[in-house]
Each structure stands twice: as C-alpha cells, then as structure tokens.
Enzyme design. Structure first.
Site, PDB file in Angstrom:
ATOM      1  N   HIS A 197       0.865  -1.192   0.000  1.00  0.00           N
ATOM      2  CA  HIS A 197       0.000   0.000   0.000  1.00  0.00           C
ATOM      3  C   HIS A 197       0.894   1.232   0.000  1.00  0.00           C
ATOM      4  O   HIS A 197       1.573   1.507   0.983  1.00  0.00           O
ATOM      5  CB  HIS A 197      -0.912   0.012   1.242  1.00  0.00           C
ATOM      6  CG  HIS A 197      -1.972  -1.026   1.188  1.00  0.00           C
ATOM      7  ND1 HIS A 197      -3.271  -0.758   0.812  1.00  0.00           N
ATOM      8  CD2 HIS A 197      -1.912  -2.352   1.427  1.00  0.00           C
ATOM      9  CE1 HIS A 197      -3.969  -1.880   0.826  1.00  0.00           C
ATOM     10  NE2 HIS A 197      -3.169  -2.863   1.197  1.00  0.00           N
TER      11      HIS A 197
ATOM     12  N   HIS B 265      -6.055   0.810   7.174  1.00  0.00           N
ATOM     13  CA  HIS B 265      -6.874  -0.299   7.684  1.00  0.00           C
ATOM     14  C   HIS B 265      -7.074  -0.172   9.186  1.00  0.00           C
ATOM     15  O   HIS B 265      -6.234   0.408   9.891  1.00  0.00           O
ATOM     16  CB  HIS B 265      -6.169  -1.650   7.441  1.00  0.00           C
ATOM     17  CG  HIS B 265      -5.858  -1.937   6.018  1.00  0.00           C
ATOM     18  ND1 HIS B 265      -4.707  -1.471   5.406  1.00  0.00           N
ATOM     19  CD2 HIS B 265      -6.533  -2.644   5.076  1.00  0.00           C
ATOM     20  CE1 HIS B 265      -4.699  -1.886   4.143  1.00  0.00           C
ATOM     21  NE2 HIS B 265      -5.790  -2.589   3.914  1.00  0.00           N
TER      22      HIS B 265
ATOM     23  N   MET C 128     -10.475  -7.197   4.651  1.00  0.00           N
ATOM     24  CA  MET C 128     -10.214  -6.347   5.825  1.00  0.00           C
ATOM     25  C   MET C 128     -10.440  -4.860   5.525  1.00  0.00           C
ATOM     26  O   MET C 128      -9.813  -4.001   6.148  1.00  0.00           O
ATOM     27  CB  MET C 128      -8.770  -6.561   6.298  1.00  0.00           C
ATOM     28  CG  MET C 128      -8.453  -8.008   6.618  1.00  0.00           C
ATOM     29  SD  MET C 128      -6.715  -8.232   7.007  1.00  0.00           S
ATOM     30  CE  MET C 128      -6.573 -10.023   6.882  1.00  0.00           C
TER      31      MET C 128
ATOM     32  N   ASN D   6      -6.981 -15.646  -2.722  1.00  0.00           N
ATOM     33  CA  ASN D   6      -6.753 -16.953  -2.079  1.00  0.00           C
ATOM     34  C   ASN D   6      -8.120 -17.527  -1.761  1.00  0.00           C
ATOM     35  O   ASN D   6      -9.095 -16.783  -1.665  1.00  0.00           O
ATOM     36  CB  ASN D   6      -5.957 -16.779  -0.781  1.00  0.00           C
ATOM     37  CG  ASN D   6      -6.650 -15.837   0.180  1.00  0.00           C
ATOM     38  OD1 ASN D   6      -6.602 -14.603  -0.011  1.00  0.00           O
ATOM     39  ND2 ASN D   6      -7.287 -16.372   1.187  1.00  0.00           N
TER      40      ASN D   6
HETATM   41  N1  HPA Z   1      -9.105 -12.966   4.596  1.00  0.00           N
HETATM   42  C1  HPA Z   1      -9.163 -11.652   4.904  1.00  0.00           C
HETATM   43  N2  HPA Z   1      -8.664 -10.711   4.125  1.00  0.00           N
HETATM   44  C2  HPA Z   1      -8.080 -11.080   2.976  1.00  0.00           C
HETATM   45  C3  HPA Z   1      -7.981 -12.438   2.606  1.00  0.00           C
HETATM   46  C4  HPA Z   1      -8.520 -13.432   3.464  1.00  0.00           C
HETATM   47  O1  HPA Z   1      -8.491 -14.644   3.199  1.00  0.00           O
HETATM   48  N3  HPA Z   1      -7.339 -12.486   1.401  1.00  0.00           N
HETATM   49  C5  HPA Z   1      -7.062 -11.193   1.076  1.00  0.00           C
HETATM   50  N4  HPA Z   1      -7.503 -10.349   2.024  1.00  0.00           N
END
Ligand code: HPA
Length: 285
Positions: free
Chosen positions: A61, A83, A221, A245
């Site tokens: 970031h 965040h 998040m 992911n």
């Molecule tokens: N969880 C929360 N935030 C994320 C994830 C996750 O699996 N992957 C990318 N940001």
C-alpha cells in the site's frame, strides 16, 4: 442519470466546476496499485502530507493520491489505503475517501484483495460486491456522519431505502459495464457478498465455516467503510474484490500477505480494464 451525475452537470453548466477536478475516484487495494502507473504525468500527494491523514504502513500500500487522467477522464486514485488493523479508527481510515469525496467526483470504484469463501470462485476472479456483511458495524456510525448537514439527512433517507431492500450501494449500470468488459476480454467476473473483518490475521477454519454459513462469498479487511462513506456522499459506487486466495474451511493451505500481493498484481490488469471501461462510459452518458 443518477443524482450525483445530475448534480455534477448542473454545477458544470453553471461554471462552478473547476475543470481540474476529477470525475472518477478509484481506491486501489492490496497489490492493485499497478493502475496508478498508467496515469500519465500524475500529481502525487502522500497521505501524511495532508493535515489529519495518516501514513499507510501495510505492505503493498503506497499511501498516495495520484491525480491525472485515465482513458481521457480526470481521475483521483488512492494507491493503497488505511486499515483498522493498523490501529486506525473507522473515522480516521475513511479520511482519504472523504478527501476524494470532497473533490465531488461523479463516481467511485473501490477495489480490494479478498479471500474466496464461495467454492465456485477461483483464485484471480474479480467479484462485484453487490451486498456486504460488516463486522466493523459497531463503529460504522462514525463514517461521514455529520447529522446536521441536509446532505447527510437526504443520504440517510436513501440509505434507509438501501437497507430495506437489503442491498448496499452497487451501481447497476457500472456492474453491467464490468460484466460486459469481462465477457469481451475473456476473464471471470462474478457477483457476491463481502464480509469485512478487522484483521490483520487471516481467518481460522472455524471462522471460514461460520462466514460461509452466514452467506458470505468473500472476506476481507477493508472496503465497507469506504463504500458506506461514498454512498453517504451520494456518489455512484462500484466495489470489486479480487479473489487472491481461497478461504476454504477444511483446506490445510495457509495464506500469507505475499501470496495475496502476487495474485492481486496479476489480476490488477483485469481490474484496470474495468476501470477504463467505466471511465469511458462517463464521457458517453
Ligand atoms: N481474509 C481476509 N482478508 C483477505 C484475505 C482473506 O483470506 N485475502 C485477502 N484479504
């Protein structure tokens, strides 16, 4: 034509719009700042150089506003965001979005990296966030909530409508443009429900099971506070998650922030196509 587009046009016709102000605001999430590099001769402003804004500390970031043009349209982008897990209150972490909203753009695109809970998703998919579940809700009242302002009261009425039908602010025209872009360019783009958590830890398997049972398709998040602020400011909004992911409950695989950045950098090219198509649509509306 939406309220904010009409408002913008009325201001422009009256000569009240500075021709240097951006029409489109874009938030570039984890690993998605590649788009910022395609802005020609940008003006770069670091967050911390503006009084009241904090520096970004999360990897991937940059913590900068870039002002310039994309597809011939004036844009302001946030390359990186703040965040809750960096220790910011919701009010503080939405301040960069408040700065962009104050520039009175017609539209906002918010992007983020996210974990896929929906087993039909694949790593690299783009997902238009057409509903959300906020685990940051306790603090959401603080987002852009100056209750004395008439604009706020009008927006609250709009929001009540949005809540009644259970949908957050997802601009349907922009969604259709995103879907058409994906079809034409041959990449996958779905719609889904995003669940926001504070992080910074990724979910446990038990949490993934819980979130999936709650009806979430994606977990991340960020995003929800910015989208709520943008909609309270009356801006047409599209939020897009990149599945970096799979947050599959019984998978033994673990996720690291580096994995997330690698995937989002690759998928960023598709996000860029969506942003360009929406920018072009603002000229032709
Ligand atoms: N969880 C929360 N935030 C994320 C994830 C996750 O699996 N992957 C990318 N940001």
């Amino acid at each position: 034509m939406s309220d904010s587009t009409e408002r913008f046009r009325a201001l422009a016709d009256g000569g009240f719009v500075d021709s240097n102000l951006p029409l489109l605001a874009v938030v570039l999430g984890s690993g998605l700042a590649g788009l910022a590099d395609s802005i020609e001769s940008p003006t770069v402003i670091r967050y911390e150089s503006i009084p009241g804004l904090a520096a970004s500390t999360a990897a991937g970031h940059r913590g900068e506003f870039l002002l310039g043009q994309i597809a011939g349209i004036r844009v302001v982008t946030m390359a990186g965001r703040l965040h809750a897990y960096e220790g910011h209150s919701i009010e503080a972490l939405t301040r960069p979005m408040a700065v962009m909203a104050a520039m009175n753009p017609v539209a906002v695109i918010v992007s983020c990296a996210a974990g896929g809970l929906n087993p039909r998703y694949r790593v690299g998919d783009l997902v238009v966030i057409d509903e959300h579940i906020s685990l940051l809700h306790g603090q959401m009242g603080a987002v852009g909530a100056d209750r004395e302002l008439p604009e706020y009261q009008a927006l609250e009425r709009k929001r009540a409508g949005a809540l009644r039908c259970g949908r957050p602010t997802c601009d349907e025209t922009f969604t259709k443009i995103a879907e058409r872009t994906a079809r034409e360019a041959g990449f996958r783009l779905c719609r889904g429900t995003y669940l926001s958590v504070t992080g910074p830890n990724y979910e446990t398997r038990a949490e993934c099971r819980m979130m999936k049972n709650w009806g979430a398709d994606l977990v991340g998040m960020s995003t929800v506070p910015e989208v709520v602020l943008a909609s309270r400011a009356g801006l047409r909004t599209l939020a897009v998650g990149v599945v970096t992911n799979m947050a599959i409950p019984d998978s033994p695989a673990t996720t690291t922030h580096e994995d997330v950045l690698t995937v989002s950098q690759a998928a960023g090219m598709n996000l860029e196509k969506v942003v360009r198509a929406i920018a072009r649509s603002l000229v032709h509306e």
